[in-house]
Scaffold this motif. Structure first.
Motif, mmCIF file in Angstrom:
data_model
loop_
_atom_site.group_PDB
_atom_site.id
_atom_site.type_symbol
_atom_site.label_atom_id
_atom_site.label_comp_id
_atom_site.label_asym_id
_atom_site.label_seq_id
_atom_site.Cartn_x
_atom_site.Cartn_y
_atom_site.Cartn_z
ATOM 1 N N LEU A 10 19.465 17.338 9.797
ATOM 2 C CA LEU A 10 19.066 17.589 8.432
ATOM 3 C C LEU A 10 18.344 15.961 8.063
ATOM 4 C CD1 LEU A 10 20.665 19.862 6.052
ATOM 5 C CD2 LEU A 10 18.177 20.168 8.123
ATOM 6 N N VAL A 11 17.302 15.319 8.549
ATOM 7 C CA VAL A 11 16.886 14.054 8.782
ATOM 8 C C VAL A 11 16.550 13.934 7.762
ATOM 9 C CG1 VAL A 11 15.140 13.917 10.801
ATOM 10 C CG2 VAL A 11 14.138 14.927 8.340
ATOM 11 N N SER A 12 17.309 12.352 6.805
ATOM 12 C CA SER A 12 17.347 11.879 5.422
ATOM 13 C C SER A 12 15.901 11.154 4.846
ATOM 14 C CB SER A 12 17.878 10.283 5.275
ATOM 15 O OG SER A 12 17.943 9.760 6.443
ATOM 16 N N SER A 13 15.223 10.842 4.101
ATOM 17 C CA SER A 13 14.629 10.870 3.371
ATOM 18 C C SER A 13 13.865 9.236 4.087
ATOM 19 C CB SER A 13 14.129 10.047 2.050
ATOM 20 O OG SER A 13 14.444 11.378 1.151
ATOM 21 N N SER A 14 12.243 9.539 4.451
ATOM 22 C CA SER A 14 12.103 8.184 5.277
ATOM 23 C C SER A 14 10.544 7.527 4.302
ATOM 24 C CB SER A 14 12.056 8.266 6.449
ATOM 25 O OG SER A 14 11.157 7.364 7.100
ATOM 26 N N PRO A 15 10.428 6.623 4.287
ATOM 27 C CA PRO A 15 9.293 5.731 4.139
ATOM 28 C C PRO A 15 8.013 5.976 4.971
ATOM 29 C CG PRO A 15 10.378 4.487 4.107
ATOM 30 C CD PRO A 15 11.495 5.527 4.219
ATOM 31 N N TRP A 16 8.703 6.349 6.386
ATOM 32 C CA TRP A 16 7.358 5.793 7.776
ATOM 33 C C TRP A 16 6.822 6.782 8.060
ATOM 34 C CZ3 TRP A 16 8.646 1.017 7.493
ATOM 35 C CH2 TRP A 16 9.414 -0.215 7.298
ATOM 36 N N PRO A 17 7.082 8.388 7.410
ATOM 37 C CA PRO A 17 6.019 8.556 7.873
ATOM 38 C C PRO A 17 4.041 8.993 7.253
ATOM 39 C CG PRO A 17 7.742 9.969 7.990
ATOM 40 C CD PRO A 17 8.087 8.686 7.109
ATOM 41 N N ILE A 18 4.959 8.659 5.659
ATOM 42 C CA ILE A 18 3.335 8.560 4.879
ATOM 43 C C ILE A 18 2.786 7.666 4.577
ATOM 44 C CG2 ILE A 18 5.164 8.168 3.087
ATOM 45 C CD1 ILE A 18 2.256 10.387 2.802
ATOM 46 N N MET A 49 0.798 -1.165 12.099
ATOM 47 C CA MET A 49 0.607 -0.331 12.300
ATOM 48 C C MET A 49 2.240 -0.449 13.446
ATOM 49 S SD MET A 49 0.511 3.321 12.842
ATOM 50 C CE MET A 49 -0.947 2.718 11.895
ATOM 51 N N LEU A 50 2.165 -2.017 14.334
ATOM 52 C CA LEU A 50 3.098 -1.377 15.400
ATOM 53 C C LEU A 50 4.598 -2.148 14.559
ATOM 54 C CD1 LEU A 50 0.855 -4.008 17.900
ATOM 55 C CD2 LEU A 50 2.117 -2.086 17.936
ATOM 56 N N ILE A 51 4.543 -3.014 13.667
ATOM 57 C CA ILE A 51 5.571 -3.153 12.537
ATOM 58 C C ILE A 51 5.896 -2.304 11.987
ATOM 59 C CG2 ILE A 51 6.140 -4.399 10.811
ATOM 60 C CD1 ILE A 51 5.027 -6.625 10.920
ATOM 61 N N MET A 52 5.485 -1.206 11.636
ATOM 62 C CA MET A 52 5.920 0.360 11.145
ATOM 63 C C MET A 52 6.352 1.113 11.575
ATOM 64 S SD MET A 52 2.788 1.304 8.943
ATOM 65 C CE MET A 52 2.877 -0.320 7.041
ATOM 66 N N SER A 53 5.785 0.733 12.272
ATOM 67 C CA SER A 53 5.835 2.088 14.330
ATOM 68 C C SER A 53 8.044 1.485 14.811
ATOM 69 C CB SER A 53 4.959 1.680 14.897
ATOM 70 O OG SER A 53 4.328 2.429 15.076
ATOM 71 N N PHE A 54 8.126 0.161 15.065
ATOM 72 C CA PHE A 54 9.274 0.192 15.714
ATOM 73 C C PHE A 54 10.317 0.003 14.153
ATOM 74 C CE2 PHE A 54 12.251 -3.903 15.599
ATOM 75 C CZ PHE A 54 13.048 -4.006 15.814
ATOM 76 N N GLN A 55 10.240 0.254 12.657
ATOM 77 C CA GLN A 55 11.052 0.028 11.762
ATOM 78 C C GLN A 55 11.211 2.134 12.147
ATOM 79 O OE1 GLN A 55 12.312 -2.545 10.523
ATOM 80 N NE2 GLN A 55 11.100 -3.625 10.855
ATOM 81 N N TRP A 56 10.060 3.053 12.166
ATOM 82 C CA TRP A 56 10.426 4.105 12.269
ATOM 83 C C TRP A 56 11.004 4.073 13.947
ATOM 84 C CZ3 TRP A 56 6.278 7.901 12.197
ATOM 85 C CH2 TRP A 56 6.464 9.107 11.531
ATOM 86 N N TRP A 57 11.359 3.867 14.861
ATOM 87 C CA TRP A 57 11.553 3.860 16.280
ATOM 88 C C TRP A 57 12.948 3.403 15.703
ATOM 89 C CZ3 TRP A 57 6.964 1.714 19.260
ATOM 90 C CH2 TRP A 57 5.983 2.212 19.459
ATOM 91 N N ARG A 58 13.278 2.423 15.083
ATOM 92 C CA ARG A 58 15.052 2.019 14.913
ATOM 93 C C ARG A 58 15.438 2.732 14.421
ATOM 94 N NH1 ARG A 58 15.279 -1.857 10.352
ATOM 95 N NH2 ARG A 58 14.652 0.416 9.396
ATOM 96 N N ASP A 59 15.090 3.224 13.665
ATOM 97 C CA ASP A 59 15.880 4.700 12.518
ATOM 98 C C ASP A 59 16.035 5.935 13.698
ATOM 99 O OD1 ASP A 59 15.718 2.632 10.276
ATOM 100 O OD2 ASP A 59 13.718 4.136 9.684
ATOM 101 N N VAL A 60 15.003 5.880 14.425
ATOM 102 C CA VAL A 60 15.526 7.357 15.214
ATOM 103 C C VAL A 60 16.753 7.114 16.507
ATOM 104 C CG1 VAL A 60 14.184 8.531 16.791
ATOM 105 C CG2 VAL A 60 13.398 7.943 14.941
ATOM 106 N N VAL A 61 16.248 5.790 16.623
ATOM 107 C CA VAL A 61 17.248 4.990 17.786
ATOM 108 C C VAL A 61 18.359 5.134 17.175
ATOM 109 C CG1 VAL A 61 17.585 2.952 18.827
ATOM 110 C CG2 VAL A 61 16.047 4.216 19.312
ATOM 111 N N TYR A 62 18.841 4.863 15.810
ATOM 112 C CA TYR A 62 20.105 4.910 15.098
ATOM 113 C C TYR A 62 20.859 6.491 15.209
ATOM 114 C CZ TYR A 62 23.575 3.585 11.361
ATOM 115 O OH TYR A 62 24.902 3.054 11.125
ATOM 116 N N GLU A 63 19.570 7.172 14.819
ATOM 117 C CA GLU A 63 20.111 8.328 14.668
ATOM 118 C C GLU A 63 20.311 9.330 15.350
ATOM 119 O OE1 GLU A 63 17.266 10.558 12.971
ATOM 120 O OE2 GLU A 63 16.950 9.236 11.043
#
Length: 262
Positions: A10-18, A49-63
């Protein structure tokens, strides 16, 4: 402490999708402005977009790596998601091939009832396109070999074959840029030029995405994020790369060989 009685994450709240979806709209608006000669907004929003995607991918890698949230059930769901994504890409290219055959099988009188149109000299399929075919297929071979070496736990052979596959993928892009630079027609040369550049251009863009996908996984292997027992990200990049290979074979056979000689 609360314990889960299921294997799902159950993923936590994330600002990256919106945030990312909103910025995609900005990229589209910037693309419209770029047609009018204003390039700043498109490249600015693409950079965001590249910066936001990198932050999102970082969170997924951490999970997946540090929290251990990617269980077998989660990985199975990711597998289905990637397969669905590749199927959507197949439909994407199918629509453009439909356009190509629509124009090529019944050329209009404006085109001289012939394909390629009168006055347009298509590139020889035995020249640069054949070279690029060999390059991309060789890249797919080395990427597959690296996967086999990884399964067999031959770490040195894995990195060597992976590196050769990456290098050939980058070389393919350089050769395609060289081909574009020396072509005698452009996007504005009727339906032939439009169809050619849409098909080969979008394929080149997908090769670039696949190259970035493979390169990021190469770095993750190097720093220890991926291993023999945790290779889902690498598997997905290999699937995507083979999809790019298959699309190129159809491009070579129909656009360069059949479409250029009919």
């Amino acid at each position: 402490m609360m314990f889960n009685n299921h294997f799902f994450h159950l993923v936590s709240s994330s600002p990256w999708p919106i945030v990312v979806s909103s910025n995609i709209f900005n990229v589209g608006v910037g693309l419209i402005w770029m047609i009018g000669g204003e390039f700043f907004f498109f490249f600015f929003f693409t950079f965001l977009m590249l910066i936001m995607s990198f932050q999102w991918w970082r969170d997924v890698v951490y999970e997946g790596v540090y929290e251990g949230s990617h269980t077998c059930s989660i990985t199975a769901g990711l597998d289905m998601g990637v397969v669905g994504f590749i199927i959507s890409e197949i439909c994407f290219f199918f629509s453009f091939f439909w356009m190509f055959f629509y124009f090529s099988l019944s050329p209009d009188f404006i085109l001289g009832f012939t394909w390629p149109p009168l006055g347009v000299f298509s590139v020889s399929f035995l020249g640069v396109p054949f070279l690029n075919t060999l390059i991309l297929l060789s890249s797919g071979f080395f990427i597959t070999l690296s996967h086999l070496n990884l399964v067999s736990r031959f770490s040195a052979k894995f990195f060597y074959s992976y590196f050769f596959g990456l290098a050939l993928g980058g070389y393919f892009l350089l050769v395609q840029f060289y081909e574009y630079y020396n072509l005698s027609y452009d996007f504005s040369d009727g339906s032939f030029g439009c169809a050619f550049y849409i098909l080969t251009g979008f394929h080149g863009f997908h090769v670039l995405l696949g190259f970035v996908f493979l390169f990021i996984n190469f770095i993750r292997f190097y720093i220890g994020h991926l291993s023999t027992f945790f290779v889902s990200g690498f598997d997905y990049s290999v699937w995507y790369w083979h999809f790019v290979d298959v699309v190129w074979l159809f491009l070579y056979l129909f656009v360069y060989w059949w479409g250029g000689c009919s």
